[in-house]
Design a protein around this motif. Structure first.
Motif, PDB file in Angstrom:
ATOM      1  N   ARG A 120      27.132  39.803  38.533  1.00  0.00           N
ATOM      2  CA  ARG A 120      27.214  40.039  39.976  1.00  0.00           C
ATOM      3  C   ARG A 120      27.873  38.848  40.670  1.00  0.00           C
ATOM      4  O   ARG A 120      28.761  39.019  41.502  1.00  0.00           O
ATOM      5  CB  ARG A 120      25.777  40.245  40.474  1.00  0.00           C
ATOM      6  CG  ARG A 120      25.622  40.574  41.906  1.00  0.00           C
ATOM      7  CD  ARG A 120      25.761  42.088  42.118  1.00  0.00           C
ATOM      8  NE  ARG A 120      26.066  42.361  43.516  1.00  0.00           N
ATOM      9  CZ  ARG A 120      25.126  42.531  44.443  1.00  0.00           C
ATOM     10  NH1 ARG A 120      23.855  42.484  44.120  1.00  0.00           N
ATOM     11  NH2 ARG A 120      25.465  42.743  45.694  1.00  0.00           N
ATOM     12  N   HIS A 123      40.547  44.328  34.428  1.00  0.00           N
ATOM     13  CA  HIS A 123      41.562  43.745  35.307  1.00  0.00           C
ATOM     14  C   HIS A 123      42.912  43.700  34.586  1.00  0.00           C
ATOM     15  O   HIS A 123      43.940  44.114  35.122  1.00  0.00           O
ATOM     16  CB  HIS A 123      41.111  42.339  35.713  1.00  0.00           C
ATOM     17  CG  HIS A 123      42.141  41.526  36.431  1.00  0.00           C
ATOM     18  ND1 HIS A 123      42.229  41.490  37.802  1.00  0.00           N
ATOM     19  CD2 HIS A 123      43.123  40.710  35.981  1.00  0.00           C
ATOM     20  CE1 HIS A 123      43.221  40.698  38.162  1.00  0.00           C
ATOM     21  NE2 HIS A 123      43.785  40.205  37.082  1.00  0.00           N
ATOM     22  N   GLU A 145      31.533  38.790  40.165  1.00  0.00           N
ATOM     23  CA  GLU A 145      32.353  39.765  40.896  1.00  0.00           C
ATOM     24  C   GLU A 145      33.135  39.115  42.029  1.00  0.00           C
ATOM     25  O   GLU A 145      34.179  39.620  42.444  1.00  0.00           O
ATOM     26  CB  GLU A 145      31.466  40.882  41.466  1.00  0.00           C
ATOM     27  CG  GLU A 145      31.280  42.022  40.482  1.00  0.00           C
ATOM     28  CD  GLU A 145      30.193  42.989  40.924  1.00  0.00           C
ATOM     29  OE1 GLU A 145      29.968  43.105  42.150  1.00  0.00           O
ATOM     30  OE2 GLU A 145      29.573  43.600  40.038  1.00  0.00           O
ATOM     31  N   ARG A 146      32.632  38.003  42.534  1.00  0.00           N
ATOM     32  CA  ARG A 146      33.372  37.387  43.643  1.00  0.00           C
ATOM     33  C   ARG A 146      34.503  36.472  43.180  1.00  0.00           C
ATOM     34  O   ARG A 146      35.196  35.872  44.000  1.00  0.00           O
ATOM     35  CB  ARG A 146      32.425  36.684  44.601  1.00  0.00           C
ATOM     36  CG  ARG A 146      31.798  35.429  44.110  1.00  0.00           C
ATOM     37  CD  ARG A 146      30.808  34.918  45.165  1.00  0.00           C
ATOM     38  NE  ARG A 146      29.928  33.911  44.619  1.00  0.00           N
ATOM     39  CZ  ARG A 146      30.253  32.631  44.516  1.00  0.00           C
ATOM     40  NH1 ARG A 146      31.430  32.197  44.906  1.00  0.00           N
ATOM     41  NH2 ARG A 146      29.395  31.779  43.997  1.00  0.00           N
ATOM     42  N   ARG A 190      34.861  42.838  32.745  1.00  0.00           N
ATOM     43  CA  ARG A 190      35.552  42.918  34.039  1.00  0.00           C
ATOM     44  C   ARG A 190      36.982  42.383  33.912  1.00  0.00           C
ATOM     45  O   ARG A 190      37.933  42.960  34.437  1.00  0.00           O
ATOM     46  CB  ARG A 190      34.789  42.114  35.110  1.00  0.00           C
ATOM     47  CG  ARG A 190      35.481  42.249  36.455  1.00  0.00           C
ATOM     48  CD  ARG A 190      34.919  41.406  37.565  1.00  0.00           C
ATOM     49  NE  ARG A 190      35.930  41.403  38.633  1.00  0.00           N
ATOM     50  CZ  ARG A 190      36.189  40.383  39.427  1.00  0.00           C
ATOM     51  NH1 ARG A 190      35.488  39.269  39.341  1.00  0.00           N
ATOM     52  NH2 ARG A 190      37.139  40.473  40.330  1.00  0.00           N
ATOM     53  N   MET A 229      30.915  40.125  32.310  1.00  0.00           N
ATOM     54  CA  MET A 229      31.996  39.385  32.975  1.00  0.00           C
ATOM     55  C   MET A 229      33.302  39.566  32.199  1.00  0.00           C
ATOM     56  O   MET A 229      34.374  39.791  32.780  1.00  0.00           O
ATOM     57  CB  MET A 229      31.660  37.892  33.041  1.00  0.00           C
ATOM     58  CG  MET A 229      30.399  37.551  33.803  1.00  0.00           C
ATOM     59  SD  MET A 229      30.100  35.739  33.790  1.00  0.00           S
ATOM     60  CE  MET A 229      28.310  35.696  33.967  1.00  0.00           C
TER      61      MET A 229
END
Ligand code: ADP
Ligand code: FRU
Length: 374
Positions: A152, A185, A155-156, A181, A178
């Motif tokens: 979480r 991407h 995510e930033r 993600r 992570m």
């Protein structure tokens, strides 16, 4: 305060001249280092030659080295309120490491290590035999109640700002998320925009081992581009609970051609020895099936230098570059990792990167701390 400072800059701009950064995710801690002439006997009362506070933690040390090598870099890890965190945060800034992604936690305290750095010849440490006749470092880490960085939090991270993200394996399930993600991407972008990844498995903890199979590999060459990696055997649904490629054998190996962006996996001598391997080449041979086909596996082995197996299965070795006097080996592995990542991210070959890693790590072993490695 520390928290306000860290939270103040959420979206770092790219480094000088728009150069993308290298991000290291993992531990920052305080190292309280006593340099002794001879390793003390238990229950003795002796004096040390010098003592210092130093910012430590693998990811944090690697950031120090990247910064000294001149690479724009950022650190992501948990911070606790308090003096120790203020100290390490100020020190990260002093080296020019971007701390905008550091995660201030409300509770817990910053991990700290008590380190006995032995400058003597002929002694060996008891708690962490490093195999060195001198320059040994005995670390006792208090790895606390501090919550870890989560998927979480991750995510930033604006992935477009980073050319490389390195994880120090700690909280495997979150870190796997992570990495997935980043994989998503990359899939949606052309190769020139891919974020490369790497992971270090330093502790022989069972739950960390599946991370070795996750360093994503994106298929390059013909047909590459958006979605170009999607045809691979191991999709983004692969989780840390999955059996992983270790159970799949080595089929599909030799597929080095056409594979690019293979995130290297660093495993430590500790992990290798835990599996019963007595040398880096032996460990690579035995553990290779745990990484993805086309990934690079790297194993450093103190005074024996480092070995690696590349995307096409090629074996690479560099001897160590021992300094004239072994002074301080604390963070030698973190230095090696950073220097290898630095070289690979600049497009240098695996052989060049290993050699460079050993050169810089060797220089580090000849000095106290990190200032002076370049
Ligand atoms: P760590 O114990 O910090 O994990 P490693 O044993 O993984 O460090 O060593 C990393 C690299 O540092 C090695 O590949 C080597 O190049 C260098 N190095 C470490 N210890 C020594 C030593 N005693 N002599 C020469 N080089 C060393
Ligand atoms: C060195 C180091 C130290 C820290 C310890 C944590 O590799 O990162 O700075 O105290 O390891 O395990």
């Amino acid at each position: 305060s520390m928290a306000a400072g860290a939270a103040g800059r959420r979206d770092p701009e790219p480094g000088p001249a728009g150069e993308k950064r290298i991000l290291c995710v993992g531990l920052v801690c305080l190292d309280i280092i006593s340099v002794v002439e001879a390793y003390p006997a238990e229950d003795s009362d002796t004096r040390c030659v010098s003592q210092r506070w130093q910012r430590g933690g693998n990811a944090s040390n690697s950031c120090t080295v990247l910064a000294l090598l001149g690479a724009p870099c950022a650190f992501m890890g948990s911070l606790a309120p308090g003096l120790a965190a203020d100290f390490v945060l100020a020190d990260l800034r002093r080296y020019g490491v971007d701390v905008g992604l550091a995660v201030p936690q409300a509770g817990g305290s910053l991990p700290a290590s008590v380190v006995i750095a032995s400058a003597s010849r002929g002694t060996r440490t008891i708690l962490h035999a490093h195999g060195a006749a001198s320059g040994s470092r005995t670390i006792v880490l208090y790895d606390t109640n501090l919550p870890e960085v989560t998927a979480r939090d991750f995510e930033r991270v604006d992935l477009s700002q980073y050319k490389w993200i390195h994880w120090e394996a700690r909280n495997a399930a979150e870190q796997a998320a992570m990495m997935r993600r980043v994989e998503r991407h990359n899939r949606a972008r052309p190769p020139a925009e891919w974020v490369r990844t790497s992971v270090e498995v330093e502790k022989p903890r069972a739950e960390l081992l599946p991370l070795m199979g996750l360093g994503h590999v994106v298929r390059g060459g013909a047909g590459a581009g958006p979605g170009g990696g999607a045809g691979r055997g191991r999709g983004s649904g692969a989780g840390v609970g999955d059996p992983g490629p270790g159970h799949r054998g080595v089929q599909g190996r030799g597929a080095g051609a056409g594979l690019e962006q293979a995130g290297p996996v660093f495993i430590s001598k500790d992990v290798a020895q835990h599996f019963g391997y007595r040398s880096a080449p032996e460990a690579l041979q035995g553990l290779r099936s745990r990484v993805q086909p086309g990934a690079t596996l790297i194993c450093a082995w103190a005074e024996a230098g480092a070995d690696a197996v590349g995307p096409g299965g090629e074996l690479v070795h560099s001897d160590a570059f021992p300094p004239e006097t072994l002074v301080d080996t604390l963070g030698a592995g973190d230095t090696f990792n950073a220097a290898v990542i630095f070289a690979l991210s600049a497009g240098r070959s695996l052989q060049d990167a290993l050699t460079f890693g050993c050169q810089i790590a060797g220089r580090k072993c000849g000095i106290q701390g990190f200032d002076g490695i370049v």
